[in-house]
Design an enzyme around this catalytic site. Structure first.
Site, PDB file in Angstrom:
ATOM      1  N   ASP A  12       0.786  -1.348   0.051  1.00 17.01           N
ATOM      2  CA  ASP A  12       0.010  -0.010   0.059  1.00 17.01           C
ATOM      3  C   ASP A  12       1.028   1.263  -0.121  1.00 17.01           C
ATOM      4  O   ASP A  12       2.268   1.197  -0.231  1.00 17.01           O
ATOM      5  CB  ASP A  12      -1.124   0.011   1.148  1.00 17.01           C
ATOM      6  CG  ASP A  12      -0.425   0.069   2.413  1.00 17.01           C
ATOM      7  OD1 ASP A  12       0.841   0.456   2.616  1.00 17.01           O
ATOM      8  OD2 ASP A  12      -1.268   0.240   3.545  1.00 17.01           O
ATOM      9  N   CYS A  69       2.968  -3.119   4.006  1.00 20.27           N
ATOM     10  CA  CYS A  69       2.186  -2.092   4.394  1.00 20.27           C
ATOM     11  C   CYS A  69       2.781  -1.150   5.610  1.00 20.27           C
ATOM     12  O   CYS A  69       4.171  -1.377   5.685  1.00 20.27           O
ATOM     13  CB  CYS A  69       0.756  -2.504   4.767  1.00 20.27           C
ATOM     14  SG  CYS A  69       0.755  -3.613   6.476  1.00 20.27           S
ATOM     15  N   THR A  71       2.890  -1.317   8.787  1.00 22.39           N
ATOM     16  CA  THR A  71       3.484  -2.415   9.795  1.00 22.39           C
ATOM     17  C   THR A  71       3.719  -3.750   9.475  1.00 22.39           C
ATOM     18  O   THR A  71       4.448  -4.616  10.028  1.00 22.39           O
ATOM     19  CB  THR A  71       2.478  -2.724  10.961  1.00 22.39           C
ATOM     20  OG1 THR A  71       1.304  -3.033  10.537  1.00 22.39           O
ATOM     21  CG2 THR A  71       2.102  -1.306  11.653  1.00 22.39           C
ATOM     22  N   HIS A 102       9.631 -23.642   9.923  1.00 21.22           N
ATOM     23  CA  HIS A 102       8.734 -24.315  10.489  1.00 21.22           C
ATOM     24  C   HIS A 102       7.180 -24.027  10.082  1.00 21.22           C
ATOM     25  O   HIS A 102       6.271 -24.932  10.122  1.00 21.22           O
ATOM     26  CB  HIS A 102       8.422 -23.709  12.018  1.00 21.22           C
ATOM     27  CG  HIS A 102       9.471 -24.111  12.944  1.00 21.22           C
ATOM     28  ND1 HIS A 102       9.711 -24.015  14.350  1.00 21.22           N
ATOM     29  CD2 HIS A 102      10.749 -24.788  12.522  1.00 21.22           C
ATOM     30  CE1 HIS A 102      10.667 -24.381  14.772  1.00 21.22           C
ATOM     31  NE2 HIS A 102      11.333 -25.048  13.944  1.00 21.22           N
ATOM     32  N   HIS A 137       6.503 -30.615  11.510  1.00 17.86           N
ATOM     33  CA  HIS A 137       5.494 -29.109  10.808  1.00 17.86           C
ATOM     34  C   HIS A 137       4.630 -29.540   9.882  1.00 17.86           C
ATOM     35  O   HIS A 137       3.860 -28.593   9.598  1.00 17.86           O
ATOM     36  CB  HIS A 137       6.902 -28.202  10.688  1.00 17.86           C
ATOM     37  CG  HIS A 137       7.514 -27.977  11.746  1.00 17.86           C
ATOM     38  ND1 HIS A 137       7.495 -27.359  12.780  1.00 17.86           N
ATOM     39  CD2 HIS A 137       9.228 -28.258  12.043  1.00 17.86           C
ATOM     40  CE1 HIS A 137       8.276 -27.198  13.715  1.00 17.86           C
ATOM     41  NE2 HIS A 137       9.489 -27.860  13.205  1.00 17.86           N
TER      42      HIS A 137
HETATM   43  C1  RB5 Z   1      -1.801   2.606   6.473  1.00 13.45           C
HETATM   44  O1  RB5 Z   1      -2.069   3.789   7.047  1.00 13.45           O
HETATM   45  C2  RB5 Z   1      -1.822   1.518   7.608  1.00 13.45           C
HETATM   46  O2  RB5 Z   1      -2.881   1.389   8.359  1.00 13.45           O
HETATM   47  C3  RB5 Z   1      -1.318   0.158   6.888  1.00 13.45           C
HETATM   48  O3  RB5 Z   1      -0.352   0.300   6.072  1.00 13.45           O
HETATM   49  C4  RB5 Z   1      -0.994  -1.095   7.857  1.00 13.45           C
HETATM   50  O4  RB5 Z   1      -0.123  -0.591   8.576  1.00 13.45           O
HETATM   51  C5  RB5 Z   1      -2.044  -1.686   8.344  1.00 13.45           C
HETATM   52  O5  RB5 Z   1      -1.930  -2.642   8.953  1.00 13.45           O
END
Ligand code: RB5
Length: 149
Positions: A12, A69, A71, A102, A137
């Site tokens: 994203d 993304c 995180t 695993h 596993h």
């Molecule tokens: C976008 O702002 C953010 O929420 C997305 O990139 C992600 O981290 C969601 O888990």
């Protein structure tokens, strides 16, 4: 090109910059990269990118993918809703190694806002170069597959 040298990438807006760096690394490593976008910092919804890439990887076309993304968590949650996907959110080389040994993960997720590009490169190299251990596993992976029915 052999299937094991093909890989999908997707991000994203929060993962876009890291995706571009990872694409360069993958090309240097000899991978043929299929890019599912996004292609700018304009805001997009990560579940839509995850769905497109994961649906393709579930059909082994190509057999592995990397989603980024902010995180890595949202991409992991979304990709794991697609049957046949085992998406692992990795934060360092150790989690990347175990996500292959695993968990036999076929999708790697990382955070563009949480992983610096050096660590991300190490995660990618480790994940790509580590095989599935099988044995006990394999039984556990089958138990996960059973949850999809
Ligand atoms: C976008 O702002 C953010 O929420 C997305 O990139 C992600 O981290 C969601 O888990």
């Amino acid at each position: 090109m052999a299937d094991d040298k093909k890989i999908a990438v997707g991000a994203d807006h929060a993962g876009f910059e890291l995706k571009e760096k990872i694409k360069l690394l993958l090309s240097e490593l000899g991978y043929d990269v299929v890019d599912f976008g996004t292609n700018s910092m304009d805001s997009v919804d990560y579940p839509l990118v995850a769905k497109a890439l994961a649906t393709s990887v579930a059909q082994k076309n190509p057999p592995r993918g990397i989603l980024i993304c902010g995180t890595g968590i949202g991409m992991s949650i979304a990709a794991n809703k697609v049957k046949g996907i085992i998406a692992a959110h990795c934060v360092d080389a150790e989690t990347a190694k175990l996500a292959r040994l695993h968990n036999n993960s076929n999708v790697l997720t990382m955070g563009g806002r949480t992983a610096n590009s050096d660590v991300a490169g190490e995660i990618v190299r480790t994940w790509l170069n580590t095989g599935f251990e099988g044995g006990r596993h394999q039984r556990r992976i089958q138990e996960i597959r059973d949850l999809e029915r």
